[in-house]
Design an enzyme around this catalytic site. Sequence first.
Site, PDB file in Angstrom:
ATOM      1  N   ASN A 128      39.069  40.728  26.932  1.00  0.00           N
ATOM      2  CA  ASN A 128      40.250  40.483  27.757  1.00  0.00           C
ATOM      3  C   ASN A 128      41.402  39.989  26.885  1.00  0.00           C
ATOM      4  OD1 ASN A 128      42.105  39.606  29.605  1.00  0.00           O
ATOM      5  ND2 ASN A 128      40.782  38.092  30.579  1.00  0.00           N
ATOM      6  N   CYS A 131      44.837  38.019  29.946  1.00  0.00           N
ATOM      7  CA  CYS A 131      44.868  36.999  30.994  1.00  0.00           C
ATOM      8  C   CYS A 131      46.260  36.379  31.065  1.00  0.00           C
ATOM      9  CB  CYS A 131      43.844  35.890  30.748  1.00  0.00           C
ATOM     10  SG  CYS A 131      43.924  34.635  32.048  1.00  0.00           S
ATOM     11  N   LYS A 166      40.444  45.121  27.422  1.00  0.00           N
ATOM     12  CA  LYS A 166      41.058  45.020  28.762  1.00  0.00           C
ATOM     13  C   LYS A 166      42.543  44.720  28.624  1.00  0.00           C
ATOM     14  CE  LYS A 166      40.619  42.872  33.317  1.00  0.00           C
ATOM     15  NZ  LYS A 166      39.770  42.068  34.198  1.00  0.00           N
ATOM     16  N   THR A 194      45.900  41.573  36.000  1.00  0.00           N
ATOM     17  CA  THR A 194      46.869  41.293  37.067  1.00  0.00           C
ATOM     18  C   THR A 194      48.303  41.317  36.546  1.00  0.00           C
ATOM     19  OG1 THR A 194      46.576  38.948  36.630  1.00  0.00           O
ATOM     20  CG2 THR A 194      45.266  39.905  38.396  1.00  0.00           C
ATOM     21  N   GLY A 245      43.692  46.890  42.497  1.00  0.00           N
ATOM     22  CA  GLY A 245      43.912  47.146  43.921  1.00  0.00           C
ATOM     23  C   GLY A 245      42.983  48.171  44.542  1.00  0.00           C
TER      24      GLY A 245
END
Lengths: 303, 246
Positions: A128, A131, A166, A194, A245
């Site tokens: 990731n 973030c 990611k 996000t 989503g």
Amino acid sequence: MERTKVNLLGIELDNPVIPASGTFGYGREFAELYDINILGSFSFKGTTLHPRLGNPLPRIAEAPAGMLNAVGLQNPGVDRVISEELPNLAKIFHKPVMANVSGFSIEEYAETCKRLDTCEQVGWLEVNISCPNVHHGGMSFGTDPAQAAAVTKAVKAVTTKPVIMKLSPNVTDIAAIAKACADAGADGVSLINTLMGMRINLNTRRPVIANVTGGLSGPAVFPVALRMVYQVAKAVDIPVIGMGGVSSAEDVIEMMMAGATAVEIGAANLADPFACKRIIEDLPAVMDKYHINQLTDIIGGAL
Amino acid sequence: MKQTSYIILENKPLTINVFRMMLRGDTSPIIAPGQFINIQLDGLYLRRPISVCDVEGDRLTIIYKVVGRGTERLSRMAPGAALDCFSGLGNGYGLTCAGENPVLVGGGVGVPPLYLLAKKLLEQGKRVTVCLGFNTAEEIFYSDEFKALGCEVRVSTVDGSYGAKGFVTAVLPDKPSYYYACGPEPMLKAVFGALDCSGQLSFEARMGCGFGACMGCTCETLTGYKRICKDGPVMRKEELLWNAQR
């Protein structure tokens, strides 16, 4: 089940449905509701080298067709994940699992990945670099192609497992970041994390979330995520995992047509803990409706 | 926890912005006072957690204050409509350590879960004192209902328009055997500071999932990180960080 199988970097999944990191914990809460072995895999809670409490409360806010979160990578640290969470997870989930890793320096990413590399249960490392809810780390590695490449290289050097980077949508050109990761040796990319957002409480006139900003997820971001998956799939030759989503079997198929080999489900798990089960059960009928024989036939079909 | 559908039997205001909703359905997931249900509402993404006030057979009562879009929408739901809920969430209050004369301390919309708790304690033969704090006389609800159960009820209002003037700590009994509290955090902290006996406190939080998956409502305690939705909302006094700050 044959019709929904996909191959993600050498590991066959019964279906492309993978709960996204941070929305499924270590599976325990969901295993109380249904047999989570129906999942393709799942990406467990983001893991850092050291334990983290995360951000102050409130961490959550409602948004139109979605939500904001600023959890801030709460996790017990990689050693406890390996000694406690993974053995517990092995009792309820019998397939290879995706280890989601975050960090605050390149060395930390590498060290955490190195320790997880020894875990047989871990099929893939999902790194990731996106973030939005931690400072001096996380997303800063995912907004600069050179930094993204440096993390990729460092992680690849310490593991033989497939490395999936990611990516953050909070960039001008996500395809450029994806390309930098691919050129640095990434085996795959997953996107999107996000989108940075915020809400203000009209009564208190203060931000709802203590961290001020949070990451927007849920159906609100689906078209943005789909567009980015499409752009990245066009730009790189490595497998792409689509997320953002996704809430229905139709969304899964749309993501795959945009170029996704597998699809992660995030916020939907929180609004409806049965979301992944429902999506997996709906897939065959939705495939029939759109005359899809094998899911693998449609990957990148819209490119 | 269990997903279930509740039919609305009644939805009426108790004060200008506090409503009582009576529901019918499967109440078996609710195993302790202080648990909550998480309600899906049209047009809202996240469910809304509301504490359970009472359970009787297949009837369930919730009391909620209209504070935002979710509760506003809830207040406009008509009898006959169905609510998609996750029921039986959270740990709830433990009854075993209550002693002979426990006190229940509630502030504002923290009062409702104490009602089922009072019933359970009375069933066990306890002498129950209930201390309720409100801002004004107009905001008072359920003091008569607690009296009807057989509790000693003491009420305070911040403006002194009813009962003792001041915060609920003004009406606490001298030597309760144990306390149970629910209300806004400043009230909980005041009660924590005012009572020497052991107790349990129920906390409120903005939640994501409501069942322990998202870590959206984690707080730090002396016994580790606790998810308010899953490991709480009820915490033992002894595990609160406030102990270390005393």
